[in-house]
Design an enzyme around this catalytic site. Structure first.
Site, PDB file in Angstrom:
ATOM      1  N   ARG A  27       0.826  -1.217   0.000  1.00 60.94           N
ATOM      2  CA  ARG A  27       0.000   0.000   0.000  1.00 60.94           C
ATOM      3  C   ARG A  27       0.861   1.268   0.000  1.00 60.94           C
ATOM      4  O   ARG A  27       0.450   2.283  -0.564  1.00 60.94           O
ATOM      5  CB  ARG A  27      -0.939  -0.008   1.212  1.00 60.94           C
ATOM      6  CG  ARG A  27      -2.091  -0.950   1.000  1.00 60.94           C
ATOM      7  CD  ARG A  27      -3.050  -0.916   2.136  1.00 60.94           C
ATOM      8  NE  ARG A  27      -4.332  -1.462   1.735  1.00 60.94           N
ATOM      9  CZ  ARG A  27      -5.304  -1.780   2.569  1.00 60.94           C
ATOM     10  NH1 ARG A  27      -5.142  -1.606   3.862  1.00 60.94           N
ATOM     11  NH2 ARG A  27      -6.450  -2.248   2.137  1.00 60.94           N
TER      12      ARG A  27
ATOM     13  N   GLY B  27     -13.316  -3.487   0.571  1.00 60.76           N
ATOM     14  CA  GLY B  27     -14.651  -2.879   0.693  1.00 60.76           C
ATOM     15  C   GLY B  27     -14.959  -1.956  -0.475  1.00 60.76           C
ATOM     16  O   GLY B  27     -16.065  -1.974  -1.027  1.00 60.76           O
TER      17      GLY B  27
END
Ligand code: AMP
Length: 395
Positions: free
Chosen positions: A36, A374
């Site tokens: 990330r 999500g």
């Protein structure tokens, strides 16, 4: 793409506040996967090259609105320094306190300031107005590049965007282009694979995918509610009684739409979730009394991989078994392996299925592995992400 991107804004000699997703796994004080941070570098480097002073903000874990050294971003700051060897990288001791304000005020072009964990302050998740203002006051431009939290309406992903000239960064741009582009215009056959624990979390996405896919494969803990609705025995497997009717409706919709709706035809069952010795393959869809289903069985692997083989587009979210235990990860790994053979687009929607693919060393063989579980699910569902919606359109 009609949202303003960092290519469309002037950042020279400006302080740019960038929401990144540095929520990386940390075990015993060490980052175990820095993907990330690496994925945020194109945006950070671009802004630095264009003469900006970059203020980075992120959350890490769930400190629940309290300062907790366990969740300090100091470990990220250390890694960031290694990844940006030619720029000065400093860190603030707080989020919007005196230290952050002073360091932001003195930040020069080409320098990077990382704020402390946003979720040390409960106002972040409440999208509190004063907190948004304190963040905005440190900068002149706002950029959102945190795809992993773009489905949240928090201060740093939503409220602050309304207070400053704004844009999305390269990571969000890439995720949107690949995921939305594929879903809006899939090459057929288009196969969706959904796994994971709970039906209730996936009803919306099943419902909307039934409008577009040719085949929908259902695995994981949520399969048992569908099988129960069809009258099969499910033993002690995961079951959501409140959604049996919904499951029936979805299967009816699949039939009406002519979607090939594939449920497992056999399972791996075990007396207890933690029992990795006495497990066995079932004969058919029925789970024995006193047992629970923890993975798809051999026949299901064949059935599912046969459908995947023909696909030109595949999207996948959620493991088809309790893949954290290697004995029950066989189905999930078989699917991951088959995806590498697809002659077309393969998109892995973050979370556990992304971990499975990465752990198997197959990441480079997929078209795209999303950095947000999500958020990518919301896009699969055809929803708009608040963190993107709030950004101004290009005029
Ligand atoms: P989700 O967050 O809904 O995508 O669920 C992911 C979790 O589902 C993983 O932790 C898996 O262990 C779990 N899971 C997958 N299959 C099963 C199953 N058959 N029974 C219980 N849990 C499962």
């Amino acid at each position: 793409m009609d949202k303003r991107t960092i290519n469309d804004i002037d950042v020279y000699d400006k302080k740019v506040l960038v929401r990144v997703d540095f929520n990386v796994p940390v075990i015993k004080g060490k980052i175990t996967d820095d993907n990330r941070i690496v994925e945020a570098l194109p945006t950070i480097n671009y802004l630095l090259e264009k003469g900006a002073a970059v203020i980075l903000m992120s959350h890490l874990g769930r400190p629940e609105g309290k300062v907790d050294p366990k969740y300090s971003l100091a470990v990220v700051s250390k890694r960031l320094k290694e990844l940006l060897p030619n720029n000065k990288v400093i860190m603030a001791k707080d989020v919007v306190g005196e230290d952050a304000k002073a360091k932001a005020a003195n930040l020069k072009m080409g320098e990077v300031l990382l704020l402390e964990n946003l979720r040390y302050d409960a106002r972040e998740e409440e999208n509190d107005k004063d907190f948004c203002k304190l963040l905005a006051d440190m900068a002149e431009v706002y950029v959102n590049d945190a795809f992993g939290t773009a489905h949240r309406k928090h201060a740093s992903t939503y409220g602050v965007a309304k207070l400053l000239p704004n844009a999305i960064g390269f990571l969000i741009q890439k995720e949107l282009e690949i995921i939305c582009g594929t879903i809006e215009n899939p090459k057929r056959p288009f196969v969706g694979i959904l796994g994971g624990a709970k039906v209730k979390d996936k009803i919306g996405i099943i419902d909307s995918l039934l409008n577009t896919v040719d085949t929908l494969i259902i695995g994981g803990g949520m399969a048992y509610t569908f099988l129960h609705a069809q009258g099969y025995a499910i033993g002690n497997s995961l079951f959501d009684e409140t959604n049996v009717e919904e499951a029936k409706k979805l299967m009816k919709k699949a039939e009406e739409k002519g979607v090939n709706f594939l449920l497992p035809v056999d399972f791996v069952e075990t007396p207890d979730f933690n029992d990795v010795i006495n497990y066995r393959n079932t004969k058919d869809q029925n789970i024995s009394e006193g047992y629970e289903g923890v993975d798809i069985g051999k026949k299901s692997v064949k059935l599912f991989t046969k459908a995947i083989k023909k696909a030109k587009t595949v999207i996948w979210n959620g493991p088809v078994g309790v893949f954290e235990k290697k004995e029950f990860a066989v189905g999930t790994y078989a699917i991951a392996k088959k995806l590498t053979k697809v002659k077309g687009t393969t998109i892995i929607g973050g979370g556990d299925s992304a971990s499975a693919v990465i752990n198997m060393g197959l990441a480079h063989k997929m078209t795209h592995i999303s950095t947000g579980g999500g958020a990518s699910l919301k896009l699969f569902e055809g929803k708009i992400l608040p963190g993107v919606d709030v950004i101004d359109n290009i005029n």
